[in-house]
Design a protein around this motif. Sequence first.
Motif, PDB file in Angstrom:
ATOM      1  N   GLN A 229       6.066  -1.838   8.936  1.00  0.00           N
ATOM      2  CA  GLN A 229       7.189  -1.007   8.474  1.00  0.00           C
ATOM      3  C   GLN A 229       7.452   0.192   9.378  1.00  0.00           C
ATOM      4  OE1 GLN A 229       9.107  -1.864   5.843  1.00  0.00           O
ATOM      5  NE2 GLN A 229       7.871  -3.719   5.668  1.00  0.00           N
ATOM      6  N   GLY A 230       6.541   0.478  10.308  1.00  0.00           N
ATOM      7  CA  GLY A 230       6.711   1.643  11.166  1.00  0.00           C
ATOM      8  C   GLY A 230       6.514   2.941  10.413  1.00  0.00           C
ATOM      9  N   GLN A 231       5.494   2.993   9.547  1.00  0.00           N
ATOM     10  CA  GLN A 231       5.247   4.171   8.722  1.00  0.00           C
ATOM     11  C   GLN A 231       3.787   4.607   8.802  1.00  0.00           C
ATOM     12  OE1 GLN A 231       6.292   3.216   4.670  1.00  0.00           O
ATOM     13  NE2 GLN A 231       8.445   3.796   4.946  1.00  0.00           N
ATOM     14  N   VAL A 232       3.596   5.929   8.652  1.00  0.00           N
ATOM     15  CA  VAL A 232       2.265   6.496   8.504  1.00  0.00           C
ATOM     16  C   VAL A 232       2.265   7.256   7.191  1.00  0.00           C
ATOM     17  CG1 VAL A 232       0.494   7.991   9.473  1.00  0.00           C
ATOM     18  CG2 VAL A 232       2.061   6.772  11.001  1.00  0.00           C
ATOM     19  N   VAL A 233       1.389   6.886   6.274  1.00  0.00           N
ATOM     20  CA  VAL A 233       1.282   7.580   4.986  1.00  0.00           C
ATOM     21  C   VAL A 233       0.072   8.513   5.053  1.00  0.00           C
ATOM     22  CG1 VAL A 233       1.046   7.351   2.489  1.00  0.00           C
ATOM     23  CG2 VAL A 233       2.285   5.602   3.800  1.00  0.00           C
ATOM     24  N   VAL A 234       0.338   9.813   4.953  1.00  0.00           N
ATOM     25  CA  VAL A 234      -0.725  10.822   4.962  1.00  0.00           C
ATOM     26  C   VAL A 234      -1.097  11.115   3.507  1.00  0.00           C
ATOM     27  CG1 VAL A 234      -1.418  13.078   5.853  1.00  0.00           C
ATOM     28  CG2 VAL A 234       0.420  11.806   6.987  1.00  0.00           C
ATOM     29  N   HIS A 235      -2.399  11.131   3.190  1.00  0.00           N
ATOM     30  CA  HIS A 235      -2.892  11.286   1.822  1.00  0.00           C
ATOM     31  C   HIS A 235      -2.338  10.184   0.919  1.00  0.00           C
ATOM     32  CE1 HIS A 235      -4.112  15.117   3.389  1.00  0.00           C
ATOM     33  NE2 HIS A 235      -2.885  15.607   3.406  1.00  0.00           N
ATOM     34  N   PRO A 236      -2.641   8.912   1.207  1.00  0.00           N
ATOM     35  CA  PRO A 236      -2.102   7.807   0.401  1.00  0.00           C
ATOM     36  C   PRO A 236      -2.561   7.881  -1.049  1.00  0.00           C
ATOM     37  CG  PRO A 236      -3.832   7.036   1.883  1.00  0.00           C
ATOM     38  CD  PRO A 236      -3.522   8.436   2.283  1.00  0.00           C
ATOM     39  N   THR A 237      -1.681   7.467  -1.946  1.00  0.00           N
ATOM     40  CA  THR A 237      -1.968   7.477  -3.376  1.00  0.00           C
ATOM     41  C   THR A 237      -2.650   6.177  -3.785  1.00  0.00           C
ATOM     42  OG1 THR A 237       0.160   6.463  -3.890  1.00  0.00           O
ATOM     43  CG2 THR A 237       0.094   8.884  -3.765  1.00  0.00           C
ATOM     44  N   ALA A 238      -2.992   6.089  -5.070  1.00  0.00           N
ATOM     45  CA  ALA A 238      -3.619   4.870  -5.589  1.00  0.00           C
ATOM     46  C   ALA A 238      -2.696   3.670  -5.402  1.00  0.00           C
ATOM     47  CB  ALA A 238      -3.965   5.056  -7.063  1.00  0.00           C
ATOM     48  N   GLN A 239      -1.388   3.888  -5.543  1.00  0.00           N
ATOM     49  CA  GLN A 239      -0.433   2.790  -5.334  1.00  0.00           C
ATOM     50  C   GLN A 239      -0.432   2.326  -3.878  1.00  0.00           C
ATOM     51  OE1 GLN A 239       3.180   4.617  -6.911  1.00  0.00           O
ATOM     52  NE2 GLN A 239       3.221   3.074  -8.540  1.00  0.00           N
ATOM     53  N   ASP A 240      -0.518   3.290  -2.949  1.00  0.00           N
ATOM     54  CA  ASP A 240      -0.587   2.934  -1.531  1.00  0.00           C
ATOM     55  C   ASP A 240      -1.837   2.118  -1.237  1.00  0.00           C
ATOM     56  OD1 ASP A 240       1.774   4.314  -0.655  1.00  0.00           O
ATOM     57  OD2 ASP A 240       0.670   6.196  -0.842  1.00  0.00           O
ATOM     58  N   LEU A 241      -2.960   2.538  -1.812  1.00  0.00           N
ATOM     59  CA  LEU A 241      -4.226   1.835  -1.572  1.00  0.00           C
ATOM     60  C   LEU A 241      -4.178   0.428  -2.168  1.00  0.00           C
ATOM     61  CD1 LEU A 241      -6.788   4.715  -2.222  1.00  0.00           C
ATOM     62  CD2 LEU A 241      -5.881   3.899  -0.048  1.00  0.00           C
ATOM     63  N   ALA A 242      -3.494   0.265  -3.322  1.00  0.00           N
ATOM     64  CA  ALA A 242      -3.342  -1.063  -3.907  1.00  0.00           C
ATOM     65  C   ALA A 242      -2.490  -1.947  -2.997  1.00  0.00           C
ATOM     66  CB  ALA A 242      -2.712  -0.948  -5.287  1.00  0.00           C
ATOM     67  N   ARG A 243      -1.436  -1.362  -2.416  1.00  0.00           N
ATOM     68  CA  ARG A 243      -0.588  -2.102  -1.471  1.00  0.00           C
ATOM     69  C   ARG A 243      -1.393  -2.519  -0.242  1.00  0.00           C
ATOM     70  NH1 ARG A 243       3.190  -0.472   2.682  1.00  0.00           N
ATOM     71  NH2 ARG A 243       2.706   1.716   2.262  1.00  0.00           N
ATOM     72  N   TYR A 244      -2.264  -1.626   0.231  1.00  0.00           N
ATOM     73  CA  TYR A 244      -3.113  -1.923   1.381  1.00  0.00           C
ATOM     74  C   TYR A 244      -4.056  -3.090   1.084  1.00  0.00           C
ATOM     75  CZ  TYR A 244      -7.154  -1.417   4.489  1.00  0.00           C
ATOM     76  OH  TYR A 244      -8.181  -1.662   5.355  1.00  0.00           O
ATOM     77  N   ARG A 245      -4.677  -3.058  -0.099  1.00  0.00           N
ATOM     78  CA  ARG A 245      -5.604  -4.136  -0.462  1.00  0.00           C
ATOM     79  C   ARG A 245      -4.877  -5.477  -0.573  1.00  0.00           C
ATOM     80  NH1 ARG A 245      -7.865   0.142  -3.530  1.00  0.00           N
ATOM     81  NH2 ARG A 245      -6.604  -0.408  -5.350  1.00  0.00           N
ATOM     82  N   GLN A 246      -3.649  -5.452  -1.127  1.00  0.00           N
ATOM     83  CA  GLN A 246      -2.869  -6.686  -1.232  1.00  0.00           C
ATOM     84  C   GLN A 246      -2.491  -7.203   0.155  1.00  0.00           C
ATOM     85  OE1 GLN A 246      -2.143  -8.520  -4.038  1.00  0.00           O
ATOM     86  NE2 GLN A 246      -1.481 -10.009  -2.492  1.00  0.00           N
ATOM     87  N   HIS A 247      -2.137  -6.266   1.060  1.00  0.00           N
ATOM     88  CA  HIS A 247      -1.804  -6.660   2.432  1.00  0.00           C
ATOM     89  C   HIS A 247      -3.005  -7.318   3.097  1.00  0.00           C
ATOM     90  CE1 HIS A 247      -1.425  -6.115   6.809  1.00  0.00           C
ATOM     91  NE2 HIS A 247      -0.131  -6.221   6.615  1.00  0.00           N
ATOM     92  N   GLN A 248      -4.200  -6.768   2.881  1.00  0.00           N
ATOM     93  CA  GLN A 248      -5.404  -7.353   3.476  1.00  0.00           C
ATOM     94  C   GLN A 248      -5.623  -8.768   2.963  1.00  0.00           C
ATOM     95  OE1 GLN A 248      -5.378  -5.029   5.839  1.00  0.00           O
ATOM     96  NE2 GLN A 248      -7.596  -5.231   5.949  1.00  0.00           N
TER      97      GLN A 248
END
Length: 574
Positions: A229-248
């Motif tokens: 997506q061309g994004q950097v998320v600083v201080h990711p939230t729980a939702q961001d971390l869930a998105r990361y785990r799903q991406h993995q």
Amino acid sequence: MRIVLAGIGASRGMVLGRARLVQPSQFIIDETPLEPAEIEAEAARLQQALETAQSELRAIREKLHGALAREIGEFIDAHSMLLNDPELLTGLFDLVRRGRYRAGAALKLQRDRLAAVFEAMDDPYLRSRREDIDHVIGRVQSALARETSPAERQIAARVGTILVSDQIAPAEMTHLTAQGVLAAVCTGSSALSHSAILARSMRLPMIVGAHEALAVVHDDDLLLVDGDQGQVVVHPTAQDLARYRQHQRDAQREGRRLAELALAPTRTRDDCAIRLFANAELAGDVAQARANGADGIGLYRTEFLFLQRHHLPDEEEQFLAYRDLVLGMGGLPVTIRTLDLGADKADATGLALTTEPNPALGMRGVRLSMRRPALFATQMRAILRASAYGPIRILVPMVTNTIEMQATRRLIQICARDLRSEGHEVADQFDLGAMIEVPAAAIALPNLIRHIDFVAIGTNDLVQYTLAADRNNDALSELYDPLHPAILQLLSAIIRCGEKHAKPVSLCGEMASDARYTPLLLALGLTNFSMHSGALLEVRDAVSRCDRSRLRKLAPRLLRAEDRDALRRILAKA
């Protein structure tokens, strides 16, 4: 507080890690006086920052072993002592409680006071230790500026690092993964820079053009880098971390699916054979190319043998590198590109003849080789010696005319004759090719092609020279368009010229590595692709879903298309 930084995804992938800044953060100091009710809370903020800085130093100290512990340990111990120094601490808290200074302003003032004391000392060694003050105060300022929660710090302690910098030199990229770097974020650079190309070959997620990164990110901040997506998320939230785990999970599933294509033939849906070669510069690239079923090496970049060193590699050193490359491919063809350095990089090796105002249009590629005949002969001898161990093709970069190719062929003949007379084994026949990356060479190819055995299209430079848009200038990223009608016209003309003269044509620029371009390139008639080895499986998958005969019928309409949207509409009908 969660911050999303927009940039350009130069290398795909999603990574979670802690920030490591190449240059210090520019701390914004709030100098407005504290209100009486704010004083104790500010003192507590300062105390927390001091404790965080102290714990970081302890963690670093515990990781040091052997000689490193002796060499660096004393500096860390000195910094720890400074953080416990009563004069420093008393002065800081007095400034907050009595002077009503905010913590950042108090740190800055106390740093200036102590620096002045050190500057006034007669002993040069003691004066030099003022740097310790800068380092210590900078560490506390960094801890103070962070907004990481205890939970975020706990996660950051378990993950690798993400490099945050203005830009990264290509030579530095090769060392990043060994240092535990998971991704790179640059405020400048472009998706077509040499560093970005190398990041893609290393499968290292990279964001460029994230202009505010150095102003917003601090050391050890938790970052989520999304190269797709061309994004950097600083201080990711729980939702961001869930998105990361799903991406993995999705990436692992897709990786398993593509892995099944590793040794499969590369054929279109209508059973047309397509050849996929790999670009390489590192030993790992060769191993990955073999593992992913490459048909050979379509582009071996030799300049990496010349960078980051104080002396030029001699014939023996080059020969061993080329020999190992050929042996590593186990009899598959290997295309070695002769030295492709310009004044912007050659200067570091001592090769540059003069300082040039515009290296991209100057003494680079074959032009530099012709000006340094001894250097060119040394490289050619090394390549020819390696030809005894497997099939080698020689590719010449930055070609503009037939004279350059004629001179190169004469040099090959002379070097081969000399090597044989010296008792070296050398192959009987060599294919000599030209890299078509200058518009003049593309336009004059009907004449040039008589003097060469194969053609390799370098779209990265061909696009920049045709559109007069520097591919390293992020401000021109919208102008740098591989789908510009003029580029498609040139690609089509080059491929048709190769077909007419029965000379193989491959494309080894970044377009070949991007599966989104695969249908278009097949429509233009391309059958030989060369890409970074990590893209082989994805492109093979894209090829298998294409009907080449239907795509070829669309070529006239594609060449008349005026923009990207028109191209997409035409390709959608294939």
